[in-house]
Structures are given as structure tokens and as C-alpha cells.
Design a protein around this motif. Structure first.
Motif, short mmCIF file in Angstrom:
data_model
loop_
_atom_site.label_atom_id
_atom_site.label_comp_id
_atom_site.label_asym_id
_atom_site.label_seq_id
_atom_site.Cartn_x
_atom_site.Cartn_y
_atom_site.Cartn_z
N HIS A 1 -4.95 4.02 -1.21
CA HIS A 1 -5.57 3.67 0.07
C HIS A 1 -5.05 2.32 0.52
O HIS A 1 -4.71 1.46 -0.31
CB HIS A 1 -7.10 3.57 -0.07
N TRP A 2 -5.01 2.13 1.81
CA TRP A 2 -4.86 0.81 2.42
C TRP A 2 -6.26 0.32 2.75
O TRP A 2 -7.11 1.08 3.22
CB TRP A 2 -4.02 0.95 3.69
N GLU B 1 2.28 3.02 10.93
CA GLU B 1 3.29 2.27 10.19
C GLU B 1 3.27 2.66 8.72
O GLU B 1 4.32 2.80 8.07
CB GLU B 1 3.05 0.77 10.37
N LEU B 2 2.08 2.84 8.18
CA LEU B 2 1.92 3.19 6.78
C LEU B 2 2.57 4.54 6.48
O LEU B 2 3.19 4.72 5.42
CB LEU B 2 0.43 3.22 6.44
N PRO C 1 3.11 10.35 -0.42
CA PRO C 1 2.20 10.74 0.66
C PRO C 1 1.57 9.52 1.30
O PRO C 1 1.47 8.45 0.67
CB PRO C 1 1.15 11.59 -0.07
N THR C 2 1.16 9.67 2.55
CA THR C 2 0.52 8.56 3.25
C THR C 2 -0.80 8.22 2.58
O THR C 2 -1.65 9.10 2.40
CB THR C 2 0.27 8.91 4.72
N PRO C 3 -1.01 6.97 2.18
CA PRO C 3 -2.30 6.60 1.58
C PRO C 3 -3.45 6.79 2.56
O PRO C 3 -3.26 6.77 3.79
CB PRO C 3 -2.11 5.13 1.22
N GLY C 4 -4.65 6.96 2.02
CA GLY C 4 -5.83 6.96 2.85
C GLY C 4 -6.15 5.55 3.33
O GLY C 4 -5.43 4.59 3.02
N ALA D 1 0.83 -1.21 0.00
CA ALA D 1 0.00 0.00 0.00
C ALA D 1 0.86 1.25 0.00
O ALA D 1 0.56 2.24 -0.69
CB ALA D 1 -0.93 -0.01 1.21
N ALA D 2 1.93 1.24 0.79
CA ALA D 2 2.81 2.41 0.86
C ALA D 2 3.49 2.67 -0.48
O ALA D 2 3.71 3.82 -0.86
CB ALA D 2 3.86 2.20 1.94
#
Length: 289
Positions: free
Chosen positions: A173-174, A190-191, A201-204, A167-168
Motif C-alpha cells: 500500500h501507499w 503515478e503509482l 501490481p499497483t499497490p493499494g 511504495a511502487a
């Protein structure tokens, strides 16, 4: 927070259910995907095509496509076609295929079960270019699929460390299912670290939650707990993730998930009254604080 709902696997007209969910104002519809699943359901791409034809607004989500069971070029062609048929409403959940389903489907298509994770990663590397119709290296030569389409949001399913890494690296999104609020909150932290390491960027977060709202027999809840234990959940976790009771109580649970970092809830009804459950989920969505 957006609220979607899963479609029945069999036994209910998917077109009628899709129209009902859209009329209720739900954000998205989701359908499972596997060649030989534990619980039988129809082919996801066919269901999504039929659903696209009878709706105009609601998102159409794969929850999740087992990408490595298909040649990636065919999967990309199907996704691009669905984007065009639906007016770009596809939400492409992708997963490596869970252990509970076993290896029968993988044997049927000649894909080694042990390679499902690496093959999923390899497919995700080339899928966006193939969907867009760009020249994309595949098996030693550039492949161009036409007509292309906008790449839909990619949601990476699973609750493992490998799924978080996937996902990262690839996801918008996760998409965990049956995860406790505490597990989701830890996964979000963690993500963020994993995504930063990839310069992304951090996924939703989209969370699948089993729901049975209203007056539900205790026997139905017990059956669902047993079924989730077959997916590897402990009994305590299985009971914790169930969303039951009134729509107002469900709204409170959705709010707790939002505080943990969830952007979208996908309600997964498991009782037979699917149309009624859609109505109660829509009430819960409207009642969120």
C-alpha cells in the motif's frame, strides 16, 4: 473501504481505547512512531504489544515505523514477534521520517539525517527475509532470525516522489497523510506507472485523514490547521483535508476518497474526546453509501 483509527499518543489508556475501537467494529488501530517526535507519544512497538494482548480481531498498524532509526535486524525481530503475539494482525507502515520532526532523533542514534531515504530502501530490501526467518545477507554474512513469522502488509508512508517510488518497489500500500483527494488521485495514477515499471501490481492506498466529528469548537479546528501548517501544508490544503461535521458528512468524504482510489481510511482524531470520536468514526464507517 476499510476504516481504522489512530490511538492517542499519551494521556489515554491504550488498552482501554483499543478494546473500545474493536468493540465498535473498526478495522484497524494505528500508532505513530518516532524517537523524538514533534508531539510526544509512547514507543510504538510497546504499545502494539500491549494492544495485541487485549484484542483479538482488530489490525495493528504502524503509522509509520521510521525503519532507518533502528538496526534492521532488531526491527525485523520486533515485527516477527508482534506477528506471533497478535495472530498475524500487524500492518507495517514504514516511512523515512518527515522533515518537521527535525534531525534530533537521527543525531541521537548516530544516523546521518541526509541518508534516511537510502537507508530506508536498504532496510526494505532485506526486511521481508529477516521477518520470515530466512537466511538474509546483512553486513557481509547471512543472518537468520528465529522464530520467523509471515511478513505483514507493507505500507509506505509519505507524499513525495521518493515515497511513491518506494511504495511502487516495495509496498503493498501507499500511505499518504494530510493529502487532498486530488493529490491522492494523481498519486494513484503515478503509482500505477511506477509499479508497472518494476513488474509489480499497483499497490493499494491507505490514507490518513485528520478528523473532528460532532460539535467541535472553532478554536480546536484553528489549532489543528496551524499544526498542519507546521508540517509544511498550506492553509488552504490544511482546511481541505480536515474531515468535520456529522458522521454522515464524514461518510461522504470517505466515499470521495474511495472514488480517488483509497482502500482504507485511517481517521486521525485530534480533539480530546477520543473515545467519543471513535464512536462517531464507527458511525461514519457504517453510514458509507
Amino acid at each position: 473501504m476499510d476504516v481504522g483509527i489512530t490511538m492517542p499518543g499519551v494521556g489515554v489508556d491504550p488498552a482501554a481505547f483499543a478494546r473500545h475501537a474493536e468493540e465498535l467494529g473498526l478495522e484497524s488501530l494505528w500508532h505513530g512512531d518516532h524517537l523524538i517526535p514533534v508531539t510526544p507519544f509512547l514507543d510504538s512497538t510497546m504499545v502494539m504489544a500491549a494492544t495485541a494482548a487485549v484484542t483479538t480481531r482488530i489490525g495493528l498498524g504502524f503509522g509509520v515505523m521510521v525503519l532507518a532509526l533502528r538496526p534492521v535486524a532488531w526491527a525485523a525481530k520486533q515485527v516477527a514477534t508482534l506477528q506471533r503475539l497478535s495472530g498475524n494482525r500487524v500492518l507495517l507502515g514504514v516511512g523515512a521520517g518527515g522533515d518537521p520532526h527535525g534531525d534530533a532523533a537521527w543525531h541521537a542514534v548516530g544516523v546521518p539525517f541526509a541518508e534516511r531515504g537510502s537507508r530506508t530502501d536498504a532496510a526494505l530490501r532485506v526486511l521481508p527475509g529477516l521477518v520470515r526467518g530466512e537466511p538474509t545477507p546483512l553486513n557481509g554474512r547471512d543472518v537468520v532470525l528465529a522464530p520467523g513469522a509471515p511478513v505483514p502488509p507493507l505500507l509506505v508512508g509519505g507524499d513525495s516522489r521518493a515515497a511513491l517510488r518506494r511504495a511502487a518497489r516495495f509496498g503493498d500500500h501507499w500511505y499518504p497523510s494530510f493529502a487532498t483527494t486530488a493529490r491522492i488521485a494523481a498519486g494513484v495514477r503515478e503509482l500505477a506507472d511506477l509499479a508497472a515499471a518494476h513488474g509489480r501490481p499497483t499497490p493499494g492506498v491507505t490514507a490518513g485523514v485528520p478528523v473532528a466529528l460532532g460539535d467541535v469548537p472553532a478554536s480546536a479546528l484553528e489549532r489543528r490547521v496551524r499544526a498542519m501548517r507546521d508540517y509544511g501544508l498550506g492553509e488552504e490544503q490544511a482546511r481541505e483535508v480536515l474531515v468535520t461535521g456529522t458522521p454522515e458528512r464524514a461518510a461522504e468524504r470517505f466515499a470521495e476518497l474511495a472514488e480517488a482510489g483509497v482502500d482504507r481510511v485511517v481517521a486521525m482524531p485530534f480533539t480530546d474526546d477520543r473515545f467519543r470520536q471513535a464512536e462517531l468514526v464507527a458511525r461514519a464507517a457504517a453510514a458509507r453509501p
